[in-house]
Design an enzyme around this catalytic site. Structure first.
Site, PDB file in Angstrom:
ATOM      1  N   ASN A   9     -45.652 -63.769 -23.181  1.00 12.74           N
ATOM      2  CA  ASN A   9     -45.871 -62.341 -22.920  1.00 12.74           C
ATOM      3  C   ASN A   9     -46.074 -61.639 -24.262  1.00 12.74           C
ATOM      4  O   ASN A   9     -45.108 -61.368 -24.973  1.00 12.74           O
ATOM      5  CB  ASN A   9     -44.635 -61.789 -22.179  1.00 12.74           C
ATOM      6  N   LYS A  11     -46.961 -58.700 -24.819  1.00 12.67           N
ATOM      7  CA  LYS A  11     -46.627 -57.261 -24.750  1.00 12.67           C
ATOM      8  C   LYS A  11     -47.735 -56.439 -25.422  1.00 12.67           C
ATOM      9  O   LYS A  11     -48.903 -56.804 -25.337  1.00 12.67           O
ATOM     10  CB  LYS A  11     -45.238 -57.012 -25.352  1.00 12.67           C
ATOM     11  N   HIS A  95     -41.499 -56.543 -14.706  1.00 10.51           N
ATOM     12  CA  HIS A  95     -40.831 -56.754 -15.992  1.00 10.51           C
ATOM     13  C   HIS A  95     -39.861 -55.596 -16.245  1.00 10.51           C
ATOM     14  O   HIS A  95     -40.151 -54.449 -15.886  1.00 10.51           O
ATOM     15  CB  HIS A  95     -41.880 -56.835 -17.112  1.00 10.51           C
ATOM     16  N   GLU A  97     -39.235 -53.890 -18.745  1.00  8.90           N
ATOM     17  CA  GLU A  97     -39.805 -52.760 -19.491  1.00  8.90           C
ATOM     18  C   GLU A  97     -40.611 -51.858 -18.564  1.00  8.90           C
ATOM     19  O   GLU A  97     -40.673 -50.639 -18.762  1.00  8.90           O
ATOM     20  CB  GLU A  97     -40.644 -53.283 -20.676  1.00  8.90           C
ATOM     21  N   GLU A 167     -34.700 -62.703 -16.271  1.00  5.46           N
ATOM     22  CA  GLU A 167     -34.631 -62.146 -17.616  1.00  5.46           C
ATOM     23  C   GLU A 167     -33.479 -61.141 -17.704  1.00  5.46           C
ATOM     24  O   GLU A 167     -33.645 -59.976 -17.304  1.00  5.46           O
ATOM     25  CB  GLU A 167     -35.936 -61.425 -17.956  1.00  5.46           C
ATOM     26  N   GLY A 173     -35.653 -59.242 -26.252  1.00  2.00           N
ATOM     27  CA  GLY A 173     -35.987 -58.675 -27.556  1.00  2.00           C
ATOM     28  C   GLY A 173     -34.779 -58.347 -28.407  1.00  2.00           C
ATOM     29  O   GLY A 173     -34.899 -57.637 -29.408  1.00  2.00           O
ATOM     30  N   SER A 212     -35.190 -63.709 -25.331  1.00  2.39           N
ATOM     31  CA  SER A 212     -34.938 -64.322 -26.643  1.00  2.39           C
ATOM     32  C   SER A 212     -34.915 -65.847 -26.594  1.00  2.39           C
ATOM     33  O   SER A 212     -34.123 -66.484 -27.273  1.00  2.39           O
ATOM     34  CB  SER A 212     -33.645 -63.774 -27.251  1.00  2.39           C
TER      35      SER A 212
HETATM   36  P1  PGA Z   1     -38.293 -61.813 -25.764  1.00  2.00           P
HETATM   37  O1  PGA Z   1     -39.054 -61.159 -24.511  1.00  2.00           O
HETATM   38  O2  PGA Z   1     -38.578 -63.292 -25.728  1.00  2.00           O
HETATM   39  O3  PGA Z   1     -38.889 -61.158 -26.955  1.00  2.00           O
HETATM   40  O4  PGA Z   1     -36.853 -61.539 -25.596  1.00  2.00           O
HETATM   41  C1  PGA Z   1     -39.071 -61.800 -23.250  1.00  2.00           C
HETATM   42  C2  PGA Z   1     -39.784 -60.933 -22.264  1.00  2.00           C
HETATM   43  O5  PGA Z   1     -39.649 -59.699 -22.303  1.00  2.00           O
HETATM   44  O6  PGA Z   1     -40.522 -61.433 -21.396  1.00  2.00           O
END
Ligand code: PGA
Length: 265
Positions: A9, A11, A95, A97, A167, A173, A212
């Site tokens: 991803n 982003k 997601h 976000e 997640e 993140g 992460s």
């Molecule tokens: P990250 O993001 O690996 O940077 O924690 C995962 C995601 O949001 O899909």
């Protein structure tokens, strides 16, 4: 047998130049990754370029979001059929976000899931609890609700054409990762929700871990029996680390398959 899936991803990162560089580097090693499904999820404006660059590569293309309808006067939105038309096979839905920054509620997410299937895209439905919810012991309830609303709108059988990503919001993140045991417990719970409805579907359903996941913790997470791959944010922007995670998936699932074969004698 569930084929592991590693999805990157990206982003809202990158330029035409950096996307080109990343895809060229991934393509150079992609052939070695037999036994792993690899997907990249670039920003919308880079999809067409990435599709052209991927050409006949075994890496598949996906998007990070879609609109609930197929076309119309919805300024700024992009539909499932449009994504399919530029070569997408997968799309993220729900997601965290999108849930938190863009206020996508359970109903919108369920509608997006259905819109993805209607456009012949494989939705990757993201679910997960916040830190407060985990501390209050609400993890299973929150995830149950996130999944049940989608089942209510799209039907349980629709998950035969979908992927789930667990997640934990507190791990995205942040550099904090669920321990392999914490993640395994939630993955097993998710599989149980489906097993209550359809045992075969539950067995075949791919449940990814995200939050992460990096080159140095991927092997331990992917060694868990109900973790079938990863949704990778930060570490997907660098070819070396993304490929290491893909190799870890290849290795972990190869080992577990041969262990099962040995046990069966
Ligand atoms: P990250 O993001 O690996 O940077 O924690 C995962 C995601 O949001 O899909």
């Amino acid at each position: 047998m569930r084929i592991p899936l590693i999805a990157g991803n990206w982003k809202m990162h990158g330029t035409l130049a950096s996307a080109t560089q990343l895809i060229e580097a991934l393509k150079a090693d992609a052939q070695e990754l037999q036994g792993v499904d690899v997907v990249v999820l670039p920003p919308l404006v880079h999809l067409n370029l990435v599709h052209t660059l991927l050409n006949q590569s075994r890496i598949k293309l996906g998007a990070q979001n879609l609109y609930i309808g197929p076309q119309g006067a919805f300024t700024g939105e992009v539909s499932g059929p449009m994504l399919r038309d530029v070569g997408c096979r997968y799309v993220l839905v729900g997601h965290s976000e999108r849930r938190s920054f863009f206020h996508e509620d359970l109903g919108i997410i369920a509608a997006k899931f259905k819109a993805a299937l209607d456009a012949n895209l494989t939705p990757i439905l993201c679910v997960g609890e916040t830190k407060q919810q985990r501390e209050k012991n609400l993890t299973e309830r929150v995830i149950g609700e996130q999944i049940e609303t989608v089942i209510a709108m799209a039907g349980v059988e629709s998950f035969a054409r979908a992927v789930i990503a667990y997640e934990p919001v507190w791990a995205i993140g942040t550099g904090l990762t669920a321990t392999p045991q914490q993640a395994q417990a939630v993955h097993a719970h998710i599989r149980k929700i489906f097993a209550q409805n359809n045992v075969d579907l539950a067995k075949a359903l791919r449940i990814l871990y995200g939050g992460s996941m990096k080159a140095d913790n991927a092997s331990a997470l992917l060694a868990q029996p109900d973790i079938d791959g990863g949704l990778i944010g930060g570490a997907s922007l660098e070819a070396g680390s993304f490929l290491s995670i893909c190799r870890a998936a290849q290795e972990a699932k190869r080992v577990s398959t041969s262990a099962v074969a040995e046990k069966r004698g």
